[in-house]
Design a protein around this motif. Sequence first.
Motif, PDB file in Angstrom:
ATOM      1  N   UNK A  48     -64.140 -18.989  21.279  1.00 14.70           N
ATOM      2  CA  UNK A  48     -62.459 -18.811  21.009  1.00 14.70           C
ATOM      3  C   UNK A  48     -61.998 -18.954  22.547  1.00 14.70           C
ATOM      4  N   UNK A  49     -62.342 -19.842  23.349  1.00 17.66           N
ATOM      5  CA  UNK A  49     -61.673 -20.034  24.689  1.00 17.66           C
ATOM      6  C   UNK A  49     -61.123 -21.276  24.816  1.00 17.66           C
ATOM      7  N   UNK A  50     -61.821 -22.566  24.764  1.00 21.96           N
ATOM      8  CA  UNK A  50     -61.516 -23.826  25.159  1.00 21.96           C
ATOM      9  C   UNK A  50     -60.159 -24.223  24.396  1.00 21.96           C
ATOM     10  N   UNK A  51     -60.320 -24.141  23.010  1.00 21.02           N
ATOM     11  CA  UNK A  51     -59.291 -24.554  22.002  1.00 21.02           C
ATOM     12  C   UNK A  51     -58.022 -23.687  22.342  1.00 21.02           C
ATOM     13  N   UNK A  52     -57.970 -22.078  22.120  1.00 25.78           N
ATOM     14  CA  UNK A  52     -56.785 -21.442  22.647  1.00 25.78           C
ATOM     15  C   UNK A  52     -56.321 -21.960  23.959  1.00 25.78           C
ATOM     16  N   UNK A  53     -56.987 -22.240  24.813  1.00 21.35           N
ATOM     17  CA  UNK A  53     -56.654 -22.746  26.246  1.00 21.35           C
ATOM     18  C   UNK A  53     -55.666 -24.072  26.084  1.00 21.35           C
ATOM     19  N   UNK A  54     -56.133 -25.008  25.220  1.00 19.00           N
ATOM     20  CA  UNK A  54     -55.130 -26.212  25.072  1.00 19.00           C
ATOM     21  C   UNK A  54     -53.843 -25.905  24.252  1.00 19.00           C
ATOM     22  N   UNK A  55     -54.405 -24.980  23.262  1.00 17.02           N
ATOM     23  CA  UNK A  55     -52.987 -24.633  22.237  1.00 17.02           C
ATOM     24  C   UNK A  55     -51.995 -24.009  23.136  1.00 17.02           C
ATOM     25  N   UNK A  56     -52.263 -23.073  24.197  1.00 12.49           N
ATOM     26  CA  UNK A  56     -51.282 -22.631  25.003  1.00 12.49           C
ATOM     27  C   UNK A  56     -50.426 -23.502  25.922  1.00 12.49           C
ATOM     28  N   UNK A  57     -51.395 -24.730  26.114  1.00 11.62           N
ATOM     29  CA  UNK A  57     -50.612 -25.684  26.714  1.00 11.62           C
ATOM     30  C   UNK A  57     -49.521 -26.524  25.774  1.00 11.62           C
ATOM     31  N   UNK A  58     -50.259 -26.563  24.611  1.00 11.09           N
ATOM     32  CA  UNK A  58     -49.167 -27.461  23.704  1.00 11.09           C
ATOM     33  C   UNK A  58     -47.947 -26.546  23.470  1.00 11.09           C
ATOM     34  N   UNK A  59     -48.049 -25.508  23.108  1.00  7.19           N
ATOM     35  CA  UNK A  59     -47.112 -24.459  22.971  1.00  7.19           C
ATOM     36  C   UNK A  59     -46.066 -24.468  24.124  1.00  7.19           C
ATOM     37  N   UNK A  60     -46.569 -24.408  25.380  1.00  9.19           N
ATOM     38  CA  UNK A  60     -45.754 -24.370  26.630  1.00  9.19           C
ATOM     39  C   UNK A  60     -44.914 -25.686  26.852  1.00  9.19           C
ATOM     40  N   UNK A  61     -45.609 -26.713  26.093  1.00  7.05           N
ATOM     41  CA  UNK A  61     -44.625 -28.060  26.339  1.00  7.05           C
ATOM     42  C   UNK A  61     -43.637 -28.123  24.982  1.00  7.05           C
ATOM     43  N   UNK A  62     -43.775 -27.368  24.278  1.00  9.67           N
ATOM     44  CA  UNK A  62     -42.907 -27.299  23.120  1.00  9.67           C
ATOM     45  C   UNK A  62     -43.183 -28.194  21.980  1.00  9.67           C
ATOM     46  N   UNK A  63     -44.291 -28.988  21.917  1.00 13.09           N
ATOM     47  CA  UNK A  63     -44.612 -30.108  21.062  1.00 13.09           C
ATOM     48  C   UNK A  63     -44.880 -29.449  19.543  1.00 13.09           C
ATOM     49  N   UNK A  64     -45.231 -28.259  19.603  1.00 15.02           N
ATOM     50  CA  UNK A  64     -45.321 -27.382  18.216  1.00 15.02           C
ATOM     51  C   UNK A  64     -44.265 -26.654  17.695  1.00 15.02           C
ATOM     52  N   UNK A  65     -43.062 -26.755  18.387  1.00 14.56           N
ATOM     53  CA  UNK A  65     -41.950 -26.178  17.921  1.00 14.56           C
ATOM     54  C   UNK A  65     -41.585 -26.518  16.652  1.00 14.56           C
TER      55      UNK A  65
END
Length: 218
Positions: A48-65
């Motif tokens: 549970x490290x690599x995927x959440x790390x990338x997910x944080x990046x997606x959230x920070x970019x706003x693409x999952x809003x």
Amino acid sequence: MTGAESGGVEPAAVAAEIVLAVQDSTEDRFHLASDFYRADSGDRSRYGRAEPSFLRWEIARGVLNCPAAEQPGSPWWRAVNNRLLRDKVEADQLSIGRPGSPSSRAVHLWVEFIAAPSPRGWYRAHNASIMAGYLDHQPLAMDELPAECFLVNVALGRALYAHAMLARPRLALGGFAPLGPLLADPRRYSVGRSVWSASSTRLLPRIVAFATRAGAGQ
């Protein structure tokens, strides 16, 4: 949907309902993605490290809003992440004994990963879900700005290259092949930074911003 409410429902339908309930909240998306690994205190929890790390990046970019947000998210990024979440939840439902069969090859690979977690098994399952989402939603990708399409392809290429570093290190790294399984191991916190996030959070947004300005004639 509770366990009692979904007693006779196929695992795929249960997974779809669960993801539908969280898809407009980035916080809930993150918790659902992370809970898949936290649900097991054994080997699975170490992934549970690599995927959440990338997910944080997606959230920070706003693409999952949420689409109704002041800064709406990207339909493509949201759809692909939905596919990944659904596949994992469905596999989890099957693994805890809910009657049914995997609805796709990707779900089958997640079931295998849950039964016997391994770095190679994680990449096979994860990248199968991502590739399925990528192919299923190509029309949505074509609606993105050219610069965003470039970023989509870079992100996909990184996921596949990380898999190759582990599964075919000589092909991916040549003389540095012995380092491949270590650098790409999804159990390591560093893989989320070095393989997924580090250059993405620094370099790629600058490329996207430059390409967007160029496309607008600025």
